[in-house]
Design an enzyme around this catalytic site. Sequence first.
Site, short mmCIF file in Angstrom:
data_model
loop_
_atom_site.label_atom_id
_atom_site.label_comp_id
_atom_site.label_asym_id
_atom_site.label_seq_id
_atom_site.Cartn_x
_atom_site.Cartn_y
_atom_site.Cartn_z
N HIS A 105 -6.03 0.97 4.78
CA HIS A 105 -5.22 1.68 3.79
C HIS A 105 -4.37 2.72 4.52
O HIS A 105 -4.88 3.50 5.33
CB HIS A 105 -6.15 2.35 2.77
CG HIS A 105 -5.46 3.30 1.86
ND1 HIS A 105 -4.26 3.03 1.26
CD2 HIS A 105 -5.81 4.57 1.46
CE1 HIS A 105 -3.90 4.06 0.52
NE2 HIS A 105 -4.81 5.00 0.63
N ASN A 152 1.83 6.92 1.59
CA ASN A 152 0.61 6.35 1.00
C ASN A 152 0.96 5.77 -0.37
O ASN A 152 1.24 6.51 -1.31
CB ASN A 152 -0.43 7.47 0.88
CG ASN A 152 -1.72 7.03 0.19
OD1 ASN A 152 -1.78 5.95 -0.39
ND2 ASN A 152 -2.73 7.88 0.24
N CYS A 157 -7.00 4.18 -4.70
CA CYS A 157 -6.43 3.57 -3.48
C CYS A 157 -7.17 2.31 -3.02
O CYS A 157 -6.54 1.40 -2.49
CB CYS A 157 -6.36 4.59 -2.35
SG CYS A 157 -5.21 5.92 -2.70
#
Length: 330
Positions: free
Chosen positions: A256, A286, A119
């Site tokens: 994020h 996500n 990520c």
Amino acid sequence: MSRSISSYGRVIGIGSYLPKNIMTNDDLAKIVETSDEWITERTGIKQRHISEALVDTTESMAVEAAKKAVADAGIDPLKIGLIVVASTTPNVLFPVLSATVQAAVNADNAMCFDVNAACPGFVTAFVTAQNYLKSGMVDYALVVGAENLSNYTDFTDRGTCILFGDGAGACVLQADPELRYDAIMRAAGKRRECLRCETYMQKGVEKTEEFLKSNYINMDGQTVFKFAVTEVPRIIEDLLNKAGVSADEVDYFILHQANRRIIESVAKRLKQPLEKFPMNIEKTGNTSSASIPILLDEMKKDGRIGDGKKKAVMSSFGAGLLWNAVLTDI
Ligand code: ACO
């Protein structure tokens, strides 16, 4: 172009791509035992974009986002000296995604490589590109984050399948001696076990049910949650101290998009209003290394950024464990 070698890169073009297919929380509730209410309350997610099988590949999404970013920058692609694509879910091992992007945008003078930092990949690629710009090796760089997480999602595991979505985002950077920029990146490999996806080809490994399960995202959600709410505010505070900038001076904390509650907790810890923490997780879920550039694209389109006068912190975290923070004008 001749220039000082101490120039970091300003974001001059942004683009993104989201697959057309949308999966709502109600759609998920038909597959696993969950509900729109539970997912919304625990994560802030209402829907996510899911790639269409064999149509939206990581390559195709990266290319679409990159084309839009280059068009938005309005530059001759032959000026681009570096392309870095961040992805933890490439559809091919090689050729590297950045070479496919290079061919698609006709950036024939660019050197190319990919970054896998899960990520935190986009920010990692962004920091990498900034150092190439700073060294004077290149004047323009294209940085892409592209993910097809639904290929690695176990849609029988309600602890993970509710979180992830697919998509890509990209930025063009131009060396600019006036730009404010600073960054910190951290890693804790000893804490790596809480987030794994073991996809691999290896001689002698039996294709048992356990093996197949290990090829999906396996996550201890609470451990990851605790890691994020502790380390993200800490690294942001450290970055601001390093740069001599107060949190009050920052216009946006672009985090994020993993979980709304994580972002709310970071805002609280930094004693900053939630309005400074833009979010689109409700619509995208996500998207791993694509989440920050997708959000940047949305913010540029609605005028929140793009004049180069906003002070922004970008910060991401994820498997590794890895986490990072960047301060830049945008
Ligand atoms: N629907 C309904 N109930 C559920 C669901 C679901 N989708 N998922 C879990 N539950 C249940 C659990 O079984 C548990 O029930 P029990 O108490 O009877 O055992 C209960 O809800 C609570 O489960 P928790 O895991 O404690 O729920 P939590 O509040 O921690 O939320 C979540 C889970 C959303 C996964 C959260 O921990 C989280 O977001 N963690 C961070 C994850 C993350 O950001 N990962 C990405 C990192 S980036 C990367 O690199 C991929």
